[in-house]
Design a protein around this motif. Structure first.
Motif, PDB file in Angstrom:
ATOM      1  N   ASP A 233       0.848  -1.188   0.000  1.00 49.22           N
ATOM      2  CA  ASP A 233       0.000   0.000   0.000  1.00 49.22           C
ATOM      3  C   ASP A 233       0.889   1.246   0.000  1.00 49.22           C
ATOM      4  OD1 ASP A 233       0.946   0.146   2.547  1.00 49.22           O
ATOM      5  OD2 ASP A 233      -0.948  -0.273   3.534  1.00 49.22           O
ATOM      6  N   ILE A 234       0.271   2.401  -0.047  1.00 47.01           N
ATOM      7  CA  ILE A 234       1.044   3.644  -0.153  1.00 47.01           C
ATOM      8  C   ILE A 234       2.020   3.793   1.016  1.00 47.01           C
ATOM      9  CG2 ILE A 234       0.912   6.174  -0.200  1.00 47.01           C
ATOM     10  CD1 ILE A 234      -1.732   5.942  -1.661  1.00 47.01           C
ATOM     11  N   LYS A 235       1.548   3.487   2.215  1.00 51.78           N
ATOM     12  CA  LYS A 235       2.415   3.626   3.392  1.00 51.78           C
ATOM     13  C   LYS A 235       3.671   2.778   3.270  1.00 51.78           C
ATOM     14  CE  LYS A 235      -1.188   4.821   6.680  1.00 51.78           C
ATOM     15  NZ  LYS A 235      -1.909   4.419   7.893  1.00 51.78           N
ATOM     16  N   GLU A 236       3.460   1.540   2.817  1.00 49.62           N
ATOM     17  CA  GLU A 236       4.586   0.620   2.669  1.00 49.62           C
ATOM     18  C   GLU A 236       5.562   1.138   1.599  1.00 49.62           C
ATOM     19  OE1 GLU A 236       4.647  -1.863   4.841  1.00 49.62           O
ATOM     20  OE2 GLU A 236       6.663  -2.355   4.140  1.00 49.62           O
ATOM     21  N   ILE A 237       5.024   1.637   0.520  1.00 47.08           N
ATOM     22  CA  ILE A 237       5.885   2.162  -0.548  1.00 47.08           C
ATOM     23  C   ILE A 237       6.632   3.399  -0.057  1.00 47.08           C
ATOM     24  CG2 ILE A 237       5.910   3.182  -2.877  1.00 47.08           C
ATOM     25  CD1 ILE A 237       3.596   1.333  -3.594  1.00 47.08           C
ATOM     26  N   MET A 238       5.957   4.237   0.737  1.00 46.14           N
ATOM     27  CA  MET A 238       6.623   5.394   1.342  1.00 46.14           C
ATOM     28  C   MET A 238       7.829   4.956   2.164  1.00 46.14           C
ATOM     29  SD  MET A 238       5.546   8.381   0.701  1.00 46.14           S
ATOM     30  CE  MET A 238       4.798   8.285  -0.897  1.00 46.14           C
ATOM     31  N   ARG A 239       7.598   3.924   2.976  1.00 46.68           N
ATOM     32  CA  ARG A 239       8.698   3.441   3.827  1.00 46.68           C
ATOM     33  C   ARG A 239       9.842   2.922   2.980  1.00 46.68           C
ATOM     34  NH1 ARG A 239       4.723   0.045   6.949  1.00 46.68           N
ATOM     35  NH2 ARG A 239       3.417   1.732   7.704  1.00 46.68           N
TER      36      ARG A 239
ATOM     37  N   CYS B 110       8.079  15.876  -0.751  1.00 50.09           N
ATOM     38  CA  CYS B 110       7.275  15.266   0.307  1.00 50.09           C
ATOM     39  C   CYS B 110       6.112  16.172   0.709  1.00 50.09           C
ATOM     40  CB  CYS B 110       8.111  15.019   1.559  1.00 50.09           C
ATOM     41  SG  CYS B 110       9.796  14.476   1.248  1.00 50.09           S
ATOM     42  N   ILE B 111       6.455  17.400   1.058  1.00 49.96           N
ATOM     43  CA  ILE B 111       5.446  18.296   1.641  1.00 49.96           C
ATOM     44  C   ILE B 111       4.336  18.596   0.648  1.00 49.96           C
ATOM     45  CG2 ILE B 111       5.063  20.595   2.601  1.00 49.96           C
ATOM     46  CD1 ILE B 111       8.089  20.373   3.549  1.00 49.96           C
ATOM     47  N   GLN B 112       4.730  18.897  -0.577  1.00 52.01           N
ATOM     48  CA  GLN B 112       3.723  19.250  -1.573  1.00 52.01           C
ATOM     49  C   GLN B 112       2.714  18.117  -1.776  1.00 52.01           C
ATOM     50  OE1 GLN B 112       5.162  20.106  -5.520  1.00 52.01           O
ATOM     51  NE2 GLN B 112       3.069  20.455  -6.185  1.00 52.01           N
ATOM     52  N   CYS B 113       3.215  16.914  -1.899  1.00 51.51           N
ATOM     53  CA  CYS B 113       2.301  15.791  -2.124  1.00 51.51           C
ATOM     54  C   CYS B 113       1.510  15.457  -0.861  1.00 51.51           C
ATOM     55  CB  CYS B 113       3.070  14.563  -2.608  1.00 51.51           C
ATOM     56  SG  CYS B 113       1.969  13.236  -3.147  1.00 51.51           S
ATOM     57  N   HIS B 114       2.171  15.509   0.281  1.00 50.30           N
ATOM     58  CA  HIS B 114       1.475  15.189   1.538  1.00 50.30           C
ATOM     59  C   HIS B 114       0.351  16.173   1.806  1.00 50.30           C
ATOM     60  CE1 HIS B 114       4.958  12.619   3.354  1.00 50.30           C
ATOM     61  NE2 HIS B 114       4.359  12.066   2.317  1.00 50.30           N
ATOM     62  N   ARG B 115       0.612  17.458   1.522  1.00 52.40           N
ATOM     63  CA  ARG B 115      -0.400  18.478   1.770  1.00 52.40           C
ATOM     64  C   ARG B 115      -1.688  18.131   1.023  1.00 52.40           C
ATOM     65  NH1 ARG B 115       1.780  23.582  -0.277  1.00 52.40           N
ATOM     66  NH2 ARG B 115       3.328  23.647   1.387  1.00 52.40           N
ATOM     67  N   GLN B 116      -1.532  17.591  -0.168  1.00 51.56           N
ATOM     68  CA  GLN B 116      -2.712  17.316  -0.991  1.00 51.56           C
ATOM     69  C   GLN B 116      -3.309  15.929  -0.798  1.00 51.56           C
ATOM     70  OE1 GLN B 116      -2.081  19.136  -5.162  1.00 51.56           O
ATOM     71  NE2 GLN B 116      -0.036  18.852  -4.316  1.00 51.56           N
ATOM     72  N   HIS B 117      -2.446  14.974  -0.453  1.00 51.24           N
ATOM     73  CA  HIS B 117      -2.943  13.587  -0.501  1.00 51.24           C
ATOM     74  C   HIS B 117      -2.787  12.774   0.777  1.00 51.24           C
ATOM     75  CE1 HIS B 117      -3.834  13.933  -4.712  1.00 51.24           C
ATOM     76  NE2 HIS B 117      -2.614  14.400  -4.946  1.00 51.24           N
ATOM     77  N   ARG B 118      -2.115  13.326   1.767  1.00 52.38           N
ATOM     78  CA  ARG B 118      -1.938  12.535   2.973  1.00 52.38           C
ATOM     79  C   ARG B 118      -2.948  12.975   4.032  1.00 52.38           C
ATOM     80  NH1 ARG B 118       3.618  12.068   6.550  1.00 52.38           N
ATOM     81  NH2 ARG B 118       2.808  10.578   8.070  1.00 52.38           N
ATOM     82  N   PRO B 119      -3.739  12.033   4.545  1.00 48.01           N
ATOM     83  CA  PRO B 119      -4.728  12.404   5.557  1.00 48.01           C
ATOM     84  C   PRO B 119      -4.036  12.900   6.823  1.00 48.01           C
ATOM     85  CG  PRO B 119      -5.006  10.119   4.825  1.00 48.01           C
ATOM     86  CD  PRO B 119      -3.710  10.595   4.270  1.00 48.01           C
TER      87      PRO B 119
END
Ligand code: HEC
Length: 136
Positions: free
Chosen positions: A46-52, A126-135
């Motif tokens: 999942d996304i979290k795993e890929i992030m890690r 990181c920040i740009q994508c997280h701002r839009q897509h990370r809960p």
């Protein structure tokens, strides 16, 4: 009599060759079957795993800083491709696709020998994508 002996020898040789080559043949197909499983299987990530795997563990940074091996570069492409297949928990789907496509594009270029390090660095914001897509 002599011809029988020759035939016999031929037969023995054939059996020996078969016995020697058969396990090798099997080993080769085993290798082929295992090949897609090399490294981390991207199927159930999942996304979290890929992030890690890509961000937290520093794989993406290694690639950006030109410290990655060819294998690591290819691994990053694979993981980003898997990321692009997933849906973001929040945010605009089209924007998500664009961001992921960029990660795939530039990591692929690097793996093909192009100098797209700066582009990848920008895409892996990181920040740009997280701002839009990370809960939150
Ligand atoms: C293309 C978009 C995108 C980029 C770029 C991105 N992330 Fe993420 N990241 C996400 C999303 C989406 C989540 C939330 C996943 C979820 O909650 O299901 C996330 C979650 C995370 C998490 C939490 C994982 C967990 O186990 O909860 C970490 C850590 C993280 N990102 C690190 C980074 C770092 C470090 C960078 C930059 C080097 C980065 N990310 C770049 C999209 C991105």
């Amino acid at each position: 009599m002599c011809i029988y002996l020759k035939l016999l020898r031929c037969l023995v040789l054939a059996v020996t060759l078969f016995a020697v080559s058969a396990p090798n043949g099997r080993a080769a197909t085993d290798d082929q079957r295992d090949a897609p499983d090399e490294g981390t299987s991207t199927e159930q990530l999942d996304i979290k795993e890929i992030m890690r795997l890509t961000m937290t563990k520093g794989l993406c940074q290694r690639v950006i800083k030109k410290k990655a091996t060819k294998e690591e570069q290819a691994e990053l492409v694979r993981l980003f491709q898997a990321l692009a297949e997933l849906e973001p928990p929040i945010g605009d789907a089209e924007n998500w696709q664009e961001q992921c496509d960029q990660l795939v594009k530039y990591s692929t270029e690097i793996s093909q020998g192009k100098e797209s390090y700066k582009s990848l660095k920008k895409a892996a914001n990181c920040i740009q994508c997280h701002r839009q897509h990370r809960p939150k």
